[in-house]
Enzyme design. Structure first.
Site, PDB file in Angstrom:
ATOM      1  N   LYS A 125       0.855  -1.193   0.000  1.00  0.00           N
ATOM      2  CA  LYS A 125       0.000   0.000   0.000  1.00  0.00           C
ATOM      3  C   LYS A 125       0.888   1.240   0.000  1.00  0.00           C
ATOM      4  O   LYS A 125       1.730   1.405   0.892  1.00  0.00           O
ATOM      5  CB  LYS A 125      -0.851   0.011   1.260  1.00  0.00           C
ATOM      6  CG  LYS A 125      -2.340   0.101   1.011  1.00  0.00           C
ATOM      7  CD  LYS A 125      -3.010   0.125   2.363  1.00  0.00           C
ATOM      8  CE  LYS A 125      -4.488   0.266   2.263  1.00  0.00           C
ATOM      9  NZ  LYS A 125      -5.083   0.421   3.588  1.00  0.00           N
TER      10      LYS A 125
HETATM   11  C1  E4P Z   1      -8.463   1.217   3.482  1.00  0.00           C
HETATM   12  O1  E4P Z   1      -7.604   0.535   2.989  1.00  0.00           O
HETATM   13  C2  E4P Z   1      -8.326   1.885   4.787  1.00  0.00           C
HETATM   14  O2  E4P Z   1      -7.625   1.026   5.645  1.00  0.00           O
HETATM   15  C3  E4P Z   1      -9.635   2.154   5.452  1.00  0.00           C
HETATM   16  O3  E4P Z   1     -10.724   1.830   4.624  1.00  0.00           O
HETATM   17  C4  E4P Z   1      -9.741   3.464   6.136  1.00  0.00           C
HETATM   18  O4  E4P Z   1     -11.002   3.537   6.762  1.00  0.00           O
HETATM   19  P1  E4P Z   1     -11.355   4.614   7.872  1.00  0.00           P
HETATM   20  O5  E4P Z   1     -11.587   5.923   7.180  1.00  0.00           O
HETATM   21  O6  E4P Z   1     -12.596   4.098   8.511  1.00  0.00           O
HETATM   22  O7  E4P Z   1     -10.187   4.675   8.810  1.00  0.00           O
END
Ligand code: E4P
Length: 216
Positions: free
Chosen positions: A84
């Site tokens: 990522k």
């Molecule tokens: C995606 O890969 C992220 O980890 C995640 O969806 C972030 O979500 P949040 O805005 O609830 O922290």
């Protein structure tokens, strides 16, 4: 639409996997920190033991060199690890290079259609628009998702649209209606998708009638 679990919690991942709801997993530094003092690479390996689909491990370096180092290292953990990278200039340079080495990249923290176009051009395997965080500031995350799905359909780009930061069932249902490739969600949202008061009421009535008629 594939379902990814947006968590680093092994129990939640195991539970979802039993239903066949864990086509993949997305983690981020916040989610991993919630699991306490775990060794990051060992923890990602433990997730990959449960889930055979893509498992995102996020870089924490801020420069391209650091992301390349982390990306190459984490991609050795298991064949299904996806790196990522954030939607920054450094992150997209790393995306381009890692992708050219055959390492899959999930570009995270996407908040505009323009950013999603750049990620696809850089060769990302996944683009993660954050719906809930846009809603939080009074914008419309679903509108962004619709724009990205529409734009990507015009081209032969290989990047999959991974709807992220989903907070409730309507996000999931609308993402499916739009044809998003993947929805990643916390276990809580899967639970919410299950629930319907008429299901509970109907089941209770069926069982009550069955027992009332003297059957065991
Ligand atoms: C995606 O890969 C992220 O980890 C995640 O969806 C972030 O979500 P949040 O805005 O609830 O922290």
């Amino acid at each position: 639409m594939k379902f990814f679990l947006d968590t680093a919690n092994l129990n939640e991942i195991r539970e979802a996997a039993e239903f066949g709801f864990a086509d993949g997993v997305t983690t981020n530094p916040t989610l991993v920190s919630k699991e306490g003092d775990v060794d990051f690479k060992q923890h990602i390996a433990a997730i990959c033991d449960i889930v055979k689909g893509p498992v995102s491990a996020e870089c924490t370096s801020e420069d391209t060199e650091g992301m390349l180092r982390e990306g190459r290292e984490y991609s050795q953990i298991a064949p299904n690890v996806v790196i990522k990278c954030p939607l920054t200039r450094a992150g997209l340079k790393a995306t381009k290079l890692l992708s050219s080495e055959g390492i899959k990249v999930n570009v995270t923290l996407c908040f505009s259609a323009g950013q999603a176009i750049l990620a696809a051009k850089a060769g990302a395997s996944f683009i993660s628009p954050f719906l809930g965080r846009l809603d939080d500031i009074g914008w419309n995350g679903l509108y962004l998702l619709r724009e990205i799905v529409e734009i990507y359909r015009n081209y032969d780009w290989k990047t999959e649209v991974l709807a992220a930061s989903l907070r409730h069932p309507l996000h999931v249902i609308e993402a499916a209606r739009m044809g998003a490739d993947i929805a990643t969600m916390p276990y809580k949202v899967i639970d919410q998708l299950f629930n319907h008061p008429l299901t509970d009421k109907g089941q209770a009535q069926f069982l009550a009638d069955w027992h009332k008629s003297g059957r065991k």
